[in-house]
Design an enzyme around this catalytic site. Structure first.
Site, PDB file in Angstrom:
ATOM      1  N   TYR A 180       0.852  -1.201   0.000  1.00 31.76           N
ATOM      2  CA  TYR A 180       0.000   0.000   0.000  1.00 31.76           C
ATOM      3  C   TYR A 180       0.878   1.238   0.000  1.00 31.76           C
ATOM      4  CZ  TYR A 180      -4.460   2.240   0.063  1.00 31.76           C
ATOM      5  OH  TYR A 180      -5.539   2.977  -0.316  1.00 31.76           O
ATOM      6  N   ARG A 233      -9.629   9.793  -8.457  1.00 31.89           N
ATOM      7  CA  ARG A 233      -8.706  10.544  -7.585  1.00 31.89           C
ATOM      8  C   ARG A 233      -7.865   9.544  -6.812  1.00 31.89           C
ATOM      9  NH1 ARG A 233      -7.578  12.251  -2.621  1.00 31.89           N
ATOM     10  NH2 ARG A 233      -9.087  10.768  -1.780  1.00 31.89           N
ATOM     11  N   LYS A 251      -6.355  -2.318  -0.487  1.00 29.34           N
ATOM     12  CA  LYS A 251      -7.196  -2.123   0.702  1.00 29.34           C
ATOM     13  C   LYS A 251      -7.727  -3.455   1.218  1.00 29.34           C
ATOM     14  CE  LYS A 251      -7.585   2.447   1.312  1.00 29.34           C
ATOM     15  NZ  LYS A 251      -7.457   3.181   2.585  1.00 29.34           N
ATOM     16  N   GLU A 322     -13.956   4.362  -2.346  1.00 26.72           N
ATOM     17  CA  GLU A 322     -12.519   4.653  -2.241  1.00 26.72           C
ATOM     18  C   GLU A 322     -12.050   5.506  -3.420  1.00 26.72           C
ATOM     19  OE1 GLU A 322      -9.144   4.636  -0.144  1.00 26.72           O
ATOM     20  OE2 GLU A 322     -10.822   3.348   0.440  1.00 26.72           O
ATOM     21  N   ASP A 323     -11.396   6.616  -3.116  1.00 28.46           N
ATOM     22  CA  ASP A 323     -10.730   7.465  -4.111  1.00 28.46           C
ATOM     23  C   ASP A 323     -11.664   7.940  -5.216  1.00 28.46           C
ATOM     24  OD1 ASP A 323      -8.462   7.335  -2.644  1.00 28.46           O
ATOM     25  OD2 ASP A 323      -7.339   6.043  -3.992  1.00 28.46           O
ATOM     26  N   ASP A 345     -14.019   5.922   2.731  1.00 31.73           N
ATOM     27  CA  ASP A 345     -12.778   5.872   3.503  1.00 31.73           C
ATOM     28  C   ASP A 345     -12.027   7.193   3.465  1.00 31.73           C
ATOM     29  OD1 ASP A 345     -10.848   4.450   5.093  1.00 31.73           O
ATOM     30  OD2 ASP A 345      -9.569   4.380   3.330  1.00 31.73           O
ATOM     31  N   ASP A 346     -12.073   7.895   2.333  1.00 30.98           N
ATOM     32  CA  ASP A 346     -11.345   9.152   2.216  1.00 30.98           C
ATOM     33  C   ASP A 346     -11.962  10.240   3.092  1.00 30.98           C
ATOM     34  OD1 ASP A 346      -9.584   8.218  -0.015  1.00 30.98           O
ATOM     35  OD2 ASP A 346     -11.521   8.033  -1.003  1.00 30.98           O
ATOM     36  N   ASN A 489      -0.626  11.657   0.325  1.00 31.66           N
ATOM     37  CA  ASN A 489       0.088  10.512  -0.237  1.00 31.66           C
ATOM     38  C   ASN A 489       0.282  10.714  -1.732  1.00 31.66           C
ATOM     39  OD1 ASN A 489       0.398   8.607   1.967  1.00 31.66           O
ATOM     40  ND2 ASN A 489      -1.821   8.504   1.998  1.00 31.66           N
TER      41      ASN A 489
END
Length: 643
Positions: A180, A233, A251, A322-323, A345-346, A489
């Protein structure tokens, strides 16, 4: 209020226990290892068909029945001969070897090779998990390139999921940065060129009207967790389209290894709605849809069909967004969060993890959680992550008795145009507008620092080096122990490094980052150990908790108790070293602790539909028993017997 007190009491009691005879990170690792060794071979409950009855404490166990250890020689070396409930499979022969869920490679015992019809299909020497691990670790550690290490591990993932997850469980601190952040960003950029074997599902516009049927193409019957992205993203790298599949895969590897969700119960998904990345649109090796991204109702209708399809087959599945880009993430979360089991999650995961780090930072400063409402918080970045963090911190202040107005006044949220102000309220989303200031809209970060003297600064901009020396030094003038969290990140996008933060504050700051950094040694010999504010501390435990108890939604209160449980897990010894998160090698126990806190909240609010009275009476034992442990178990071929 009473239940809140009980929950905090339970968390405090677990923390006190961890500080006693088994206190400290190394002791917790020992305790976890001991638990695994005592229960070696027991997988998640779907793989178990029987259990042993408890022995009466009044009866002395005969010497012949004392717990036997592992074998020390031969093909069983390092393995146990204790009873393990077998797994039946319809596969046999070469099909077994090509199925990563069942394949043991050279560790198949002689008896298995005969009954599964694979004798002669493998080299004659029989290895075991210990030898296999040593060989793979030697290969990984001999490779200097992080992306090459990632390729080695993912090739293993595609061959043998048991040994893959065993490596992660036993060497999480070493392996997490490989599978990750920060390496997964590069892995996603190279996803098309490195594509080897299908993993996960893809849904695109061409599939509209077929998704309800398509979902039955997935071979596993009992999926508990889905991680889905549209690739818009990816970390701080932007639109990577279908190449974003590396994120759900990574993940879910953490869900399995850290959260104890069995690998046959997870599914990675990409919603391939096209890409606006010109490089990908012209790349002949790109594997996704080479059209501009869907917009408006076409986009949301595709997402909705996908949601309905997966919930039709698996009504209790947890869907983790996610993203997704900031313009879509909050809209999707608002639509589904109160009706289905899902979370972003973000937004929520990052918020809960950051809250845990902030609470740990307050502990390091000798302050109680209630002091959160006394802080002046500068958030650099007003996207989905930055606003998500602000929302979770805001809710935590309300939890501790602050009024809505008092809580709002603690925040200074800035984007590329400066401090969010009501002078541009029409340009802001509803969530952003909540944190817009009456005055001083447009102030720069440096101007905010010198006028409002924030006690903490959180970076979620993906702009590497944004926190300049002058900014941090000026902040340190106004605050004895500033909390500095550059959370972007991968590492190249971090707003500052650990070394810079400690140097510019003369070692006085409390630091955590989105990507890992090495220990920092000051000129006077002091050594600080920066910890990573990584969502992996929170989302596996949340997922484990809500799926085990049968929750219908992920509530804001669940996120808060998850953050509180994580913050309380950090020991005083770790805080003294500059750490605000626990050692990552304790992640299995952290996830269990978070899961228990989430389940307790579900019980309080009547959401724990799957739990019996016995389960509730011993949540620690219940959760421990349900966590997947990657060990080899006997395989038998499922045969139809006719008479």
């Amino acid at each position: 209020m009473l239940m809140s007190t009980i929950l905090r009491s339970g968390l405090s009691r677990r923390l006190a226990q961890s500080k006693g005879g088994v206190g400290g990170a190394s002791s917790r690792v020992s305790s976890l290892t001991s638990y695994r060794d005592q229960n070696k071979g027991w997988l998640s409950s779907s793989f178990q068909s029987m259990s042993t009855a408890p022995t009466s404490t009044n009866e002395q166990t005969p010497e012949e029945f004392v717990e036997e250890g592992d074998e020390t020689e031969g093909e069983w070396m390092g393995c146990t001969r204790k009873f393990l409930a077998p797994i039946s499979t319809t596969s046999r022969g070469a099909d077994i070897l090509n199925n990563p869920l069942f394949n043991k490679g050279t560790a198949f015992k002689g008896g298995e090779r005969d009954r599964l019809r694979i004798r002669g299909l493998l080299p004659p020497r029989r290895a075991n998990m210990k030898i296999q691990k040593e060989r793979i670790l030697k290969e990984i550690r001999g490779e200097p390139s992080m992306i090459r290490k990632n390729i080695i591990l993912e090739d293993l993932h595609d061959r043998n999921e048991t040994i893959y997850h065993r490596l992660l469980v036993d060497h999480m601190e070493e392996m997490a940065p490989i599978i990750y952040t920060p390496t997964v960003g590069q892995a996603c950029k190279e996803f098309g060129m490195r594509y080897r074997r299908p993993r996960g599902m893809y849904f695109c516009e061409e599939d509209r009207g077929h998704m309800a049927a398509m979902i039955y193409n997935w071979p596993q019957k009992d999926v508990h967790v889905i991680v889905v992205t549209d690739g818009s993203r990816i970390l701080g790298l932007g639109d990577l389209g279908a190449n974003g599949m590396g994120i759900p895969i990574g993940k879910l590897s953490l869900y399995c290894a850290a959260g104890g969700i069995a690998p046959h119960r997870v599914m990675p998904v990409v919603l391939d709605v096209g890409t606006d990345n010109e490089e990908l649109l012209s790349d002949k090796f790109y594997l996704g849809v080479q059209k501009p991204r869907l917009k408006g109702s076409k986009y949301y209708h595709l997402v909705d069909e996908f949601i309905q399809a997966v919930r039709h087959r698996w009504p209790d599945v947890l869907i983790q967004f996610e993203d997704f880009s900031s313009d879509k993430a909050q809209i999707l979360l608002n639509k589904y969060r109160d009706n289905i089991l899902c979370f972003n999650d973000d937004i929520q995961g990052t918020g809960a993890t950051t809250l845990a780090g902030v609470l740990g930072g307050l502990r390091a400063k000798g302050q109680q959680p209630e002091a959160l409402g006394d802080q002046r918080i500068l958030i650099a970045g007003a996207g989905s992550a930055g606003i998500g963090v602000a929302q979770v911190l805001y809710q935590a202040m309300i939890e501790h008795g602050r009024s809505e107005e008092e809580a709002k006044n603690c925040f200074f949220v800035a984007d590329e145009k400066g401090l969010l102000g009501k002078d541009r309220i029409k340009q802001l989303s509803k969530e952003q507008a909540m944190f817009a200031r009456d005055d001083d809209g447009g102030l720069s970060l440096l101007e905010i620092v010198n006028k409002y003297k924030p006690t903490m600064i959180l970076g979620m901009t993906a702009v590497g080096g944004l926190f300049t020396e002058r900014l941090i030094r000026d902040m340190a003038k106004h605050c004895e122990k500033p909390i500095i969290f550059p959370l972007s990140n991968p590492t190249t996008k971090a707003e500052c490094t650990a070394g810079q933060a400690f140097e510019w504050t003369d070692g006085r700051c409390i630091f955590a980052s989105g990507s890992p950094f090495d220990p920092v040694e000051m000129e006077d010999g002091r050594i600080f150990y920066p910890t990573q504010c990584n969502n992996m501390y929170v989302f596996p435990g949340i997922g484990l908790g809500v799926t085990l108890c049968g929750a219908k939604t992920v509530s804001d209160r669940m996120l808060y108790v998850a953050a509180e449980a994580l913050a309380n897990y950090v020991t005083e010894e770790e805080l003294a070293q500059g750490k605000v998160f626990p050692n990552v090698n304790t992640i299995r126990d952290v996830s269990k602790t978070v899961a228990i806190a989430v389940i307790e909240e579900a019980i309080r609010t009547g959401q724990a539909s799957k739990l019996s009275a016995a389960d509730i009476d011993d949540l620690d034992g219940f959760v421990s028993k349900k966590m997947y442990d990657p060990v080899y178990v006997p395989l038998i071929e499922k045969r139809e017997v006719t008479i």
